[in-house]
Enzyme design. Structure first.
Site, PDB file in Angstrom:
ATOM      1  N   GLY A 151      52.285  32.385  34.197  1.00 28.33           N
ATOM      2  CA  GLY A 151      52.645  32.810  35.561  1.00 28.33           C
ATOM      3  C   GLY A 151      53.462  34.096  35.637  1.00 28.33           C
ATOM      4  O   GLY A 151      54.222  34.293  36.574  1.00 28.33           O
TER       5      GLY A 151
ATOM      6  N   ASP B 139      40.430  40.265  33.716  1.00 33.07           N
ATOM      7  CA  ASP B 139      41.266  39.428  32.849  1.00 33.07           C
ATOM      8  C   ASP B 139      40.411  38.648  31.858  1.00 33.07           C
ATOM      9  O   ASP B 139      40.721  38.560  30.667  1.00 33.07           O
ATOM     10  CB  ASP B 139      42.086  38.438  33.686  1.00 33.07           C
TER      11      ASP B 139
ATOM     12  N   GLU C 150      37.180  30.745  38.082  1.00 34.57           N
ATOM     13  CA  GLU C 150      38.157  31.220  39.076  1.00 34.57           C
ATOM     14  C   GLU C 150      37.534  31.283  40.474  1.00 34.57           C
ATOM     15  O   GLU C 150      38.081  30.761  41.433  1.00 34.57           O
ATOM     16  CB  GLU C 150      38.646  32.634  38.709  1.00 34.57           C
TER      17      GLU C 150
ATOM     18  N   GLU D 111      44.315  49.040  39.044  1.00 25.89           N
ATOM     19  CA  GLU D 111      44.633  47.759  39.694  1.00 25.89           C
ATOM     20  C   GLU D 111      43.806  47.573  40.966  1.00 25.89           C
ATOM     21  O   GLU D 111      43.661  48.514  41.758  1.00 25.89           O
ATOM     22  CB  GLU D 111      46.133  47.749  40.028  1.00 25.89           C
ATOM     23  N   HIS D 112      43.278  46.369  41.128  1.00 25.79           N
ATOM     24  CA  HIS D 112      42.468  45.998  42.296  1.00 25.79           C
ATOM     25  C   HIS D 112      41.192  46.845  42.398  1.00 25.79           C
ATOM     26  O   HIS D 112      40.667  47.058  43.483  1.00 25.79           O
ATOM     27  CB  HIS D 112      43.288  46.068  43.594  1.00 25.79           C
ATOM     28  N   THR D 113      40.742  47.317  41.254  1.00 26.98           N
ATOM     29  CA  THR D 113      39.473  48.050  41.221  1.00 26.98           C
ATOM     30  C   THR D 113      38.346  47.133  40.738  1.00 26.98           C
ATOM     31  O   THR D 113      37.184  47.408  40.996  1.00 26.98           O
ATOM     32  CB  THR D 113      39.569  49.252  40.255  1.00 26.98           C
ATOM     33  N   ASP D 114      38.703  46.036  40.041  1.00 24.08           N
ATOM     34  CA  ASP D 114      37.643  45.268  39.368  1.00 24.08           C
ATOM     35  C   ASP D 114      36.740  44.500  40.331  1.00 24.08           C
ATOM     36  O   ASP D 114      35.550  44.365  40.085  1.00 24.08           O
ATOM     37  CB  ASP D 114      38.194  44.354  38.254  1.00 24.08           C
TER      38      ASP D 114
ATOM     39  N   SER E  55      45.871  32.175  32.676  1.00 19.96           N
ATOM     40  CA  SER E  55      44.748  31.341  33.132  1.00 19.96           C
ATOM     41  C   SER E  55      43.429  31.837  32.543  1.00 19.96           C
ATOM     42  O   SER E  55      42.612  31.041  32.087  1.00 19.96           O
ATOM     43  CB  SER E  55      44.692  31.260  34.658  1.00 19.96           C
TER      44      SER E  55
ATOM     45  N   SER F  48      49.455  18.899  26.988  1.00 19.67           N
ATOM     46  CA  SER F  48      50.042  20.202  26.691  1.00 19.67           C
ATOM     47  C   SER F  48      51.490  20.022  26.295  1.00 19.67           C
ATOM     48  O   SER F  48      52.246  19.350  26.994  1.00 19.67           O
ATOM     49  CB  SER F  48      49.970  21.084  27.935  1.00 19.67           C
TER      50      SER F  48
HETATM   51  C1  GLA Z   1      44.501  39.785  39.063  1.00 25.48           C
HETATM   52  C2  GLA Z   1      43.026  39.450  39.018  1.00 25.48           C
HETATM   53  C3  GLA Z   1      42.213  40.600  38.415  1.00 25.48           C
HETATM   54  C4  GLA Z   1      42.556  41.936  39.078  1.00 25.48           C
HETATM   55  C5  GLA Z   1      44.058  42.123  39.170  1.00 25.48           C
HETATM   56  C6  GLA Z   1      44.438  43.349  39.984  1.00 25.48           C
HETATM   57  O1  GLA Z   1      45.010  39.874  37.774  1.00 25.48           O
HETATM   58  O2  GLA Z   1      42.802  38.288  38.271  1.00 25.48           O
HETATM   59  O3  GLA Z   1      40.837  40.317  38.504  1.00 25.48           O
HETATM   60  O4  GLA Z   1      41.949  42.026  40.337  1.00 25.48           O
HETATM   61  O5  GLA Z   1      44.704  41.005  39.762  1.00 25.48           O
HETATM   62  O6  GLA Z   1      44.011  44.497  39.351  1.00 25.48           O
END
Ligand code: GLA
Length: 378
Positions: A136, A186, A174, A50-53, A142, A85
């Site tokens: 959400g 994502d 985005e 998580e939060h590595t991308d 998204s 939609s």
């Molecule tokens: C959201 C962002 C991703 C990623 C995650 C955390 O989903 O869209 O790019 O940074 O948070 O891992």
């Protein structure tokens, strides 16, 4: 949402073919003509990383069976985009040159600006959106909408793209249009993943491998009921902190640091030390987890999930009390591992659960946490 249940607790969803038919019918009903094309893309749950991308690191998302589908066809007015939609039960009109407005159709408009500008300027277009993917809840509705839109647009322009190119374009929607400074995880999972498998991705090189899941185990996604809004600022604040940590460490991206740099990282000012430590240790956990998955070592994988949660909670500070309680409850009820998944500040957890106890486990979780909901079992 198209949703049918075999068990009252574990959801199953209509097939892709049913969803495509549903969205094509919705288009025809709304606009009086059939669409020219239909496309879809799945949601994802991140198993680890998580939060590595956005730091050039490693991630391990899994593609879900739930999808967002779009039907696309020509319009009646130059530059106008009419979107319908059946989730929102209403139509919405935008102009191709417009800026983002915060409305959910931003994802449609941003994707069309990048992949369908000429045709939309010339004759306008119409779009119907349908989904089996809940919106959400931290499972990337998204990104699925952007990738589905780009797939549909490129099918009509006759210029189909490779999955990695689609993912890059969707990320630009985005970053540059919506203003969400996310990484590529994502969009990549939606564009390149295959159902029920994990995608081990190096977000710097975009090299990836699909990895089969554990036999005899399920990954269960549980929504906390706490809504998250990633554009509200905290996510961008974390991105900024990582950039400041890079400047202080003299590296281009935190990916350039390894476990051997943890002493140097520990000497950074608060909170940059914690933020960088999370990213560096999380990258290592993804590498270890991908190895464990290939070796069928579910016990090790579960430990890494628990460590990842602690690091998100204590170092990266992206968890909230409701999520911490859900993770603790998941473990008490017998999960092999559990952690916050996605951007954080609410959203969902993912747990690794032995298949023979999955149904009882799910039942106990929703009893104990009335605001929670079982979103997926794979
Ligand atoms: C959201 C962002 C991703 C990623 C995650 C955390 O989903 O869209 O790019 O940074 O948070 O891992």
């Amino acid at each position: 949402m198209l949703k049918t249940s075999v068990s009252d607790i574990i959801p199953t969803y209509d097939s892709r073919a049913d969803l495509h038919k549903h969205v094509a019918d919705a288009f025809e009903k709304q606009f009086g003509v059939p669409p020219e094309t239909v496309a879809s893309a799945p949601g994802r749950v991140n198993l680890l990383g998580e939060h590595t991308d956005y730091n050039g690191g490693f991630v391990l998302p899994m593609t879900l069976a739930m999808e967002v589908a779009v039907a696309l066809g020509g319009g009646t007015e130059s530059g106008a985009i009419e979107t319908f939609s059946d989730i929102q039960e209403q139509g919405h009109r935008r102009l191709i040159g417009e800026a983002a407005s915060g409305h959910w159709t931003d994802y449609v408009l941003g994707s069309l600006q990048l992949a369908y500008k000429g045709p939309a300027e010339q004759s306008g277009c119409r779009v119907a959106v349908g989904s089996t993917l809940p919106i959400g809840r931290g499972i990337s509705s998204s990104a699925a909408l952007e990738v589905a839109m780009i797939r549909a647009a490129t099918a009509l322009t006759g210029a189909p793209m490779e999955p990695a190119e689609i993912a890059k374009l969707a990320r630009r929607v985005e970053n540059d249009f919506v203003g969400m400074p996310c990484g590529i995880m994502d969009q990549f999972a939606a564009a390149a993943g295959s159902r029920g498998k994990a995608v081990f991705l190096d977000t710097r090189t975009l090299e990836f491998e699909t990895v089969p899941l554990f036999d005899g185990f399920d990954f269960v996604v549980v929504s906390s009921g706490v809504k998250h809004r990633l554009t509200e600022g905290s996510y961008a604040e974390r991105v900024g902190e990582c950039n400041r940590a890079c400047a202080a460490l003299g590296v281009e991206e935190l990916r350039d640091c390894s476990m051997a740099d943890l002493d140097r990282i520990g000497a950074l000012e608060e909170p940059l030390d914690r933020r960088a430590r999370h990213v560096v240790t999380e990258n290592q956990r993804v590498l270890n987890a991908a190895r464990a998955m290939k070796d069928g070592d579910w016990a090790r994988f579960g430990e890494l999930m628990v460590q990842s949660h602690a690091s998100q909670r204590d170092d990266y500070r992206v968890s909230v009390p409701e999520i911490d309680d859900l993770v603790a409850g998941a473990m008490q009820e017998g999960a092999t591992g559990a952690r916050l998944t996605g951007g954080g500040f609410g959203g969902s957890i993912v747990a690794l659960v032995r298949s023979d106890i999955t149904e009882t486990w799910c039942r106990k979780m929703v009893e104990q946490f009335p605001a929670s909901e079982i979103l997926a079992v794979s």
